[in-house]
Design an enzyme around this catalytic site. Structure first.
Site, PDB file in Angstrom:
ATOM      1  N   TYR A  15       0.825  -1.207   0.000  1.00 48.76           N
ATOM      2  CA  TYR A  15       0.000   0.000   0.000  1.00 48.76           C
ATOM      3  C   TYR A  15       0.856   1.252   0.000  1.00 48.76           C
ATOM      4  O   TYR A  15       2.043   1.235   0.310  1.00 48.76           O
ATOM      5  CB  TYR A  15      -0.923   0.022   1.223  1.00 48.76           C
ATOM      6  CG  TYR A  15      -0.168   0.254   2.519  1.00 48.76           C
ATOM      7  CD1 TYR A  15      -0.019   1.535   3.048  1.00 48.76           C
ATOM      8  CD2 TYR A  15       0.412  -0.816   3.201  1.00 48.76           C
ATOM      9  CE1 TYR A  15       0.691   1.743   4.221  1.00 48.76           C
ATOM     10  CE2 TYR A  15       1.121  -0.610   4.374  1.00 48.76           C
ATOM     11  CZ  TYR A  15       1.251   0.664   4.874  1.00 48.76           C
ATOM     12  OH  TYR A  15       1.969   0.875   6.025  1.00 48.76           O
ATOM     13  N   PHE A  55       2.804   9.720   3.240  1.00 46.68           N
ATOM     14  CA  PHE A  55       3.154   9.598   4.649  1.00 46.68           C
ATOM     15  C   PHE A  55       3.525   8.170   5.026  1.00 46.68           C
ATOM     16  O   PHE A  55       4.071   7.930   6.101  1.00 46.68           O
ATOM     17  CB  PHE A  55       2.022  10.107   5.562  1.00 46.68           C
ATOM     18  CG  PHE A  55       0.706   9.401   5.367  1.00 46.68           C
ATOM     19  CD1 PHE A  55       0.448   8.187   5.975  1.00 46.68           C
ATOM     20  CD2 PHE A  55      -0.278   9.974   4.580  1.00 46.68           C
ATOM     21  CE1 PHE A  55      -0.770   7.549   5.800  1.00 46.68           C
ATOM     22  CE2 PHE A  55      -1.502   9.345   4.391  1.00 46.68           C
ATOM     23  CZ  PHE A  55      -1.746   8.120   5.011  1.00 46.68           C
ATOM     24  N   ASP A  56       3.231   7.208   4.167  1.00 49.59           N
ATOM     25  CA  ASP A  56       3.591   5.823   4.467  1.00 49.59           C
ATOM     26  C   ASP A  56       3.541   5.012   3.184  1.00 49.59           C
ATOM     27  O   ASP A  56       2.708   5.275   2.305  1.00 49.59           O
ATOM     28  CB  ASP A  56       2.632   5.232   5.500  1.00 49.59           C
ATOM     29  CG  ASP A  56       3.159   3.953   6.128  1.00 49.59           C
ATOM     30  OD1 ASP A  56       4.342   3.626   5.908  1.00 49.59           O
ATOM     31  OD2 ASP A  56       2.389   3.270   6.839  1.00 49.59           O
ATOM     32  N   ILE A  96      -7.643   1.063  10.976  1.00 44.20           N
ATOM     33  CA  ILE A  96      -8.687   2.087  10.958  1.00 44.20           C
ATOM     34  C   ILE A  96      -9.921   1.559  10.214  1.00 44.20           C
ATOM     35  O   ILE A  96      -9.821   0.683   9.352  1.00 44.20           O
ATOM     36  CB  ILE A  96      -8.187   3.397  10.312  1.00 44.20           C
ATOM     37  CG1 ILE A  96      -7.684   3.160   8.880  1.00 44.20           C
ATOM     38  CG2 ILE A  96      -7.132   4.057  11.186  1.00 44.20           C
ATOM     39  CD1 ILE A  96      -7.273   4.427   8.155  1.00 44.20           C
ATOM     40  N   TYR A 111      -8.256   8.876  11.185  1.00 39.14           N
ATOM     41  CA  TYR A 111      -7.673   9.233  12.475  1.00 39.14           C
ATOM     42  C   TYR A 111      -8.382  10.391  13.166  1.00 39.14           C
ATOM     43  O   TYR A 111      -7.871  10.933  14.155  1.00 39.14           O
ATOM     44  CB  TYR A 111      -6.181   9.542  12.300  1.00 39.14           C
ATOM     45  CG  TYR A 111      -5.391   8.315  11.901  1.00 39.14           C
ATOM     46  CD1 TYR A 111      -4.989   7.380  12.853  1.00 39.14           C
ATOM     47  CD2 TYR A 111      -5.073   8.064  10.571  1.00 39.14           C
ATOM     48  CE1 TYR A 111      -4.283   6.245  12.496  1.00 39.14           C
ATOM     49  CE2 TYR A 111      -4.375   6.929  10.190  1.00 39.14           C
ATOM     50  CZ  TYR A 111      -3.986   6.022  11.162  1.00 39.14           C
ATOM     51  OH  TYR A 111      -3.288   4.888  10.793  1.00 39.14           O
ATOM     52  N   PHE A 131      -5.490   5.991   0.050  1.00 40.65           N
ATOM     53  CA  PHE A 131      -4.614   4.830   0.021  1.00 40.65           C
ATOM     54  C   PHE A 131      -4.744   4.095  -1.309  1.00 40.65           C
ATOM     55  O   PHE A 131      -5.852   3.948  -1.831  1.00 40.65           O
ATOM     56  CB  PHE A 131      -4.973   3.845   1.146  1.00 40.65           C
ATOM     57  CG  PHE A 131      -4.715   4.362   2.527  1.00 40.65           C
ATOM     58  CD1 PHE A 131      -3.472   4.224   3.115  1.00 40.65           C
ATOM     59  CD2 PHE A 131      -5.729   4.987   3.249  1.00 40.65           C
ATOM     60  CE1 PHE A 131      -3.238   4.698   4.399  1.00 40.65           C
ATOM     61  CE2 PHE A 131      -5.510   5.456   4.524  1.00 40.65           C
ATOM     62  CZ  PHE A 131      -4.252   5.316   5.106  1.00 40.65           C
TER      63      PHE A 131
END
Length: 243
Positions: A149, A159-160, A177, A203, A220
């Site tokens: 992902y 961010f990831d 989540i 979040y 995502f």
């Protein structure tokens, strides 16, 4: 006032790993020695926490003057007994305004995403866009999935990414989540999809560290490689018979 400063530094430290990671390439090229880099890192950590105030250029100059006057033991321009207690209320008000601004931009982004060809908007607000259909059954709510992902903010800032780390990740859908738990269940092994996640199913108003601001809508790109049923929960040992 001391407690306020300690709280600011403690919260700032939570985001230090992300901040240091983001600034590392520039620091390596700066020619600074280790102490200078460490002092720069102090500024980065404080800056990450001061973002809650969303200071303008003029306001940032006032903050810098306050830091300089305090560090250099100069006569302070304001009475800290009067204005120290006003720091937390101002931070809270600025945080609410910042969160509302982020949330409004996120809503506009999600509304646009919902109009994409093939997009499905669910009751929770999730926007699901299949990019490649997989085969076989869908994972269940408690299954363990293996995925690749990439996560980004609505401005495209990453961010990831498991792709960047060079290996997929495996986790139970019960431990992520809500957006992930719902979205990945719509996929099949070998499939790819885009998930647009409003803050309410991501979040929320707290955000996540320095990387994800409060009220943020996230996007995502997910590739479901495989999944399996979670192992059965261990049963409690039988009670020994009484004599």
């Amino acid at each position: 006032m001391k407690k306020t400063l300690v709280a600011l530094l403690t919260l700032a430290a939570m985001g230090s790993a992300f901040a240091a990671d983001q600034s590392a390439p520039a620091a390596e090229k700066s020619g600074m020695n280790d102490d200078q880099k460490t002092l720069y890192a102090v500024g980065v950590v404080l800056g990450q926490q001061l973002k809650v105030f969303s200071p303008s250029a003029a306001e940032l100059a006032l903050i810098q003057k306050g830091i300089a006057d305090s560090v250099q033991d100069k006569k302070l321009t304001v009475d800290m007994e009067a204005y120290g207690p006003r720091i937390q209320p101002l931070a809270q008000a600025r945080r609410v305004a910042f969160t509302n601004k982020i949330a409004a931009a996120g809503k506009a982004f999600a509304d646009k995403a919902a109009k994409e060809p093939g997009a499905v908007k669910t009751a929770s607000g999730l926007i699901y866009v299949s990019q490649k259909e997989g085969t076989g059954p869908n994972p269940g709510a408690s299954d363990i999935v293996k995925v690749h992902y990439r996560g980004t903010l609505i401005d495209g800032k990453e961010f990831d990414s498991s792709y960047k780390r060079g290996e997929p990740i495996e986790f139970p859908l019960t431990g992520v989540i809500k957006c992930w738990g719902e979205g990945v269940q719509k996929m099949k092994a070998g499939g790819k999809a885009k998930l647009v996640c409003p803050a309410a199913i991501a979040y929320g108003d707290n955000g996540a560290g320095a990387a994800i601001p409060p009220g943020a809508t996230l996007q995502f790109e997910v590739e479901l490689l495989s999944f399996k049923a979670a192992p059965p929960a261990a049963s409690a040992p039988a009670e020994a018979p009484k004599k």
